[in-house]
Design an enzyme around this catalytic site. Structure first.
Site, short mmCIF file in Angstrom:
data_model
loop_
_atom_site.label_atom_id
_atom_site.label_comp_id
_atom_site.label_asym_id
_atom_site.label_seq_id
_atom_site.Cartn_x
_atom_site.Cartn_y
_atom_site.Cartn_z
N GLY A 70 55.58 -13.52 83.99
CA GLY A 70 56.10 -12.91 85.21
C GLY A 70 56.79 -13.96 86.04
N GLY A 120 59.24 -12.83 88.66
CA GLY A 120 58.78 -11.68 89.43
C GLY A 120 58.55 -11.98 90.89
N LYS A 141 44.35 -9.93 90.46
CA LYS A 141 43.66 -8.66 90.49
C LYS A 141 44.66 -7.53 90.25
CE LYS A 141 43.90 -7.35 95.39
NZ LYS A 141 44.43 -6.00 95.24
N ASP A 184 41.33 -14.18 93.78
CA ASP A 184 41.22 -13.30 94.93
C ASP A 184 41.78 -14.11 96.09
OD1 ASP A 184 40.40 -12.02 97.33
OD2 ASP A 184 38.81 -10.97 96.25
N HIS A 185 43.02 -13.80 96.51
CA HIS A 185 43.68 -14.70 97.45
C HIS A 185 42.95 -14.81 98.79
CE1 HIS A 185 45.63 -10.92 98.84
NE2 HIS A 185 45.66 -11.52 100.00
N LYS A 203 41.96 -18.41 101.66
CA LYS A 203 42.29 -18.50 103.08
C LYS A 203 41.38 -19.53 103.76
CE LYS A 203 44.08 -13.78 103.47
NZ LYS A 203 45.45 -14.13 103.83
N ASP A 217 41.66 -1.24 95.79
CA ASP A 217 42.62 -2.28 96.15
C ASP A 217 42.03 -3.32 97.08
OD1 ASP A 217 45.34 -3.34 96.08
OD2 ASP A 217 45.49 -2.72 98.16
N HIS A 274 38.33 -7.94 97.94
CA HIS A 274 38.42 -8.72 99.18
C HIS A 274 37.22 -8.49 100.11
CE1 HIS A 274 42.32 -9.52 97.72
NE2 HIS A 274 42.94 -8.49 98.25
N LYS A 321 47.65 -5.84 112.72
CA LYS A 321 47.21 -6.60 111.55
C LYS A 321 46.08 -7.52 111.96
CE LYS A 321 48.98 -9.95 108.15
NZ LYS A 321 48.66 -9.19 106.94
#
Length: 514
Positions: A17, A20, A157, A186-187, A191, A244, A249, A354
């Site tokens: 990818g 991508g 994921k 898992d981003h 963090k 999702d 998360h 957000k």
């Protein structure tokens, strides 16, 4: 954290990818910033793999455009840029055809020879989930796993759609890569403030001594987005917010907050404690789901004074879809530390703002005593702000200056990213993968136990159809049913937290009903 290898060890990276959206927006910018920050070795190579043909120079221009648009580090030295870009090349193959992997092996070997690389290989699967197992098997069949150095497989994921599909995928991948060589991204775990939860807890006796059901009344985890489904409808409508966001998360945040102190600060010990949390997480049978879980779907409304359509009118969303865009729940961890403490979770699209935050709400001072005679004293709160703000806020009560016996909430606030350009999640995670540090990647036990918790909820909602699907207006904080989860226990949602506008950070109620 302990490291298994030197972070400056040369490597060859293959990105499936490689032309991508993920490569463009996240991987290329992360690699360039790591390079400019001195975290990559002098010798490395990157080979992008995709279906569409591209010439090498075209690919390097694509790389330049991506970094110009998305990287936090600017290209300001052409000589330096040239030395970086020359290490990138592109190969067009059909990744589902095992016969084409001979060509891939030759291309990787060529790069390794050109840049004097020792045979360490990092394979990054930035492709559709249905291709994860196929690519892993073809890498072994094509001889790419028979290298002289280490090999690692990085996977995005989702890992499966439920427990059974995840188990089948695990078995397929393990035929080519043992578990210790698999790095599931898992981003959220990359963090800064998520990684800071561990330090906050285990480097401060103040918090660790209070981190239990004797002093904490409830925990709230919120991950709110203002965007809608955008161009992800084909994936999102079959996944929903539960798969999702919650399965990965949200449950990862819950584990980081609730885990016991590990015996050592190494990946194995930390994963052991995270897994114990999921084993203690109360599982809901299908008939319990409506009591503890809420799902919703956004209708039309306004975001930033701009009218937005309902989910059912979004492009590529099937007519009459009952897919959820919002999930809230009341979770319990049935162990000695957390018995009786509700963990309220909430995530949704098209919400008012957000915000990703964890709120630790401490128990109230005794009622009818001292400064709480009217039972309206604000609660003590510890707010872990993850995104878009990063930082910590501790709310306490103090005397209002110049006014006798009037108590007001005050805030001790730490901003982690004010005036500081903090690393992106993918920078941390790619660096950890190159170092062989699996601490902030999910292991198989975490994935399997998370699916075992999620599956009964998913099955109950699939059977109920639209009966339990609560509408909520775009630009709101979700359906009223989510508020009711807390109301019945005497609590209210605190996050997103705005101390400058909150008159009383409110939350009354000492007793916990379950």
């Amino acid at each position: 954290m302990s490291k298994q290898i030197n972070s400056k060890e040369p490597f060859a990276m293959v990105i499936f990818g490689g032309a991508g959206d993920l490569a463009q927006r996240k991987l290329f910018p992360a690699l360039y910033t790591l390079h400019r920050s001195g975290f990559l070795p002098d010798n490395f190579s990157v080979l992008g793999v995709g279906r569409s043909p591209r010439e090498t120079e075209d690919y390097r221009q694509f790389l330049r455009n991506a970094i110009t648009q998305f990287a936090r580090t600017e290209v300001d030295n052409e000589e330096e840029w040239s030395s970086f870009a020359e290490r990138f090349d592109y190969l067009s193959i059909d990744v589902t055809d095992a016969g084409t992997y001979d060509e891939l092996e030759r291309a990787v070997a060529e790069q390794e020879k050109q840049f004097s690389l020792p045979g360490n290989r990092l394979f990054y699967l930035a492709v559709a989930p249905k291709l994860f197992g196929v690519v892993a098997e073809n890498l072994k069949a094509g001889g790419l796993t028979e290298n002289n150095g280490w090999k690692r497989l990085v996977i995005e994921k989702p890992f499966g759609r439920d427990y059974l599909s995840a188990e089948a995928l695990q078995e397929q991948i393990n035929r080519s890569f043992p578990e210790e060589e698999v790095y599931r991204i898992d981003h959220y775990l990359g963090k800064e403030m998520v990684q800071n939860i561990e330090v906050l807890r285990f480097a401060n006796s103040l918090f660790e001594n209070l981190w239990n059901n004797r002093y904490i009344s409830n925990v709230q985890i919120t991950a709110a987005e203002i965007v809608g489904v955008e161009n992800r409808a084909s994936y999102y409508d079959s996944a929903g917010a539960l798969r999702d966001m919650v399965q990965n998360h949200i449950l990862q945040l819950l584990m980081m907050v609730a885990m016991e102190p590990p015996s050592h600060l190494n990946p194995e010990a930390i994963h052991d404690e995270k897994v114990k949390v999921l084993r203690s997480l109360r599982r809901y049978e299908e008939h319990d789901v409506s009591q503890y879980m809420v799902r919703g779907q956004y209708t039309g409304g306004f975001i930033d004074d701009k009218e937005v359509p309902p989910y059912l009118n979004e492009e590529n969303v099937p007519e009459g879809s009952t897919n959820e865009t919002f999930v809230a729940g009341k979770l319990y961890i049935d162990n000695f530390r957390w018995s009786g403490v509700p963990f309220y979770i909430r995530t949704g699209k098209r919400m008012a703002e957000k915000s990703t935050e964890v709120v630790i709400q401490f128990r109230d001072v005794p009622k009818h005593l001292y400064f709480n005679k009217d039972n309206n004293l604000g609660s003590n709160l510890l707010v872990i702000k993850i995104n878009p703000e990063e930082g910590l806020a501790l709310q306490m009560n103090a005397k209002k200056p110049g006014v006798a016996n009037q108590v007001v909430p005050i805030m001790m606030d730490f901003c982690n990213n004010c005036g500081v350009d903090t690393p992106e999640a993918y920078e941390s995670l790619i660096r950890d993968a190159l170092e062989g540090d699996r601490t902030f990647f999910t292991n198989w036990e975490e994935v399997s136990l998370a699916w075992r918790f999620i599956d009964p909820i998913r099955q109950a909602w699939d059977q109920e159809g639209e009966e339990t699907l609560a509408p909520y207006e775009s630009g709101s904080y979700g359906p009223k049913e989510a508020d009711a989860l807390l109301d019945q226990d005497g609590f209210q949602w605190v996050s997103p937290y705005h101390p400058e506008t909150e008159k009383k950070p409110v939350v009354r109620g000492q007793e916990i009903s379950d």
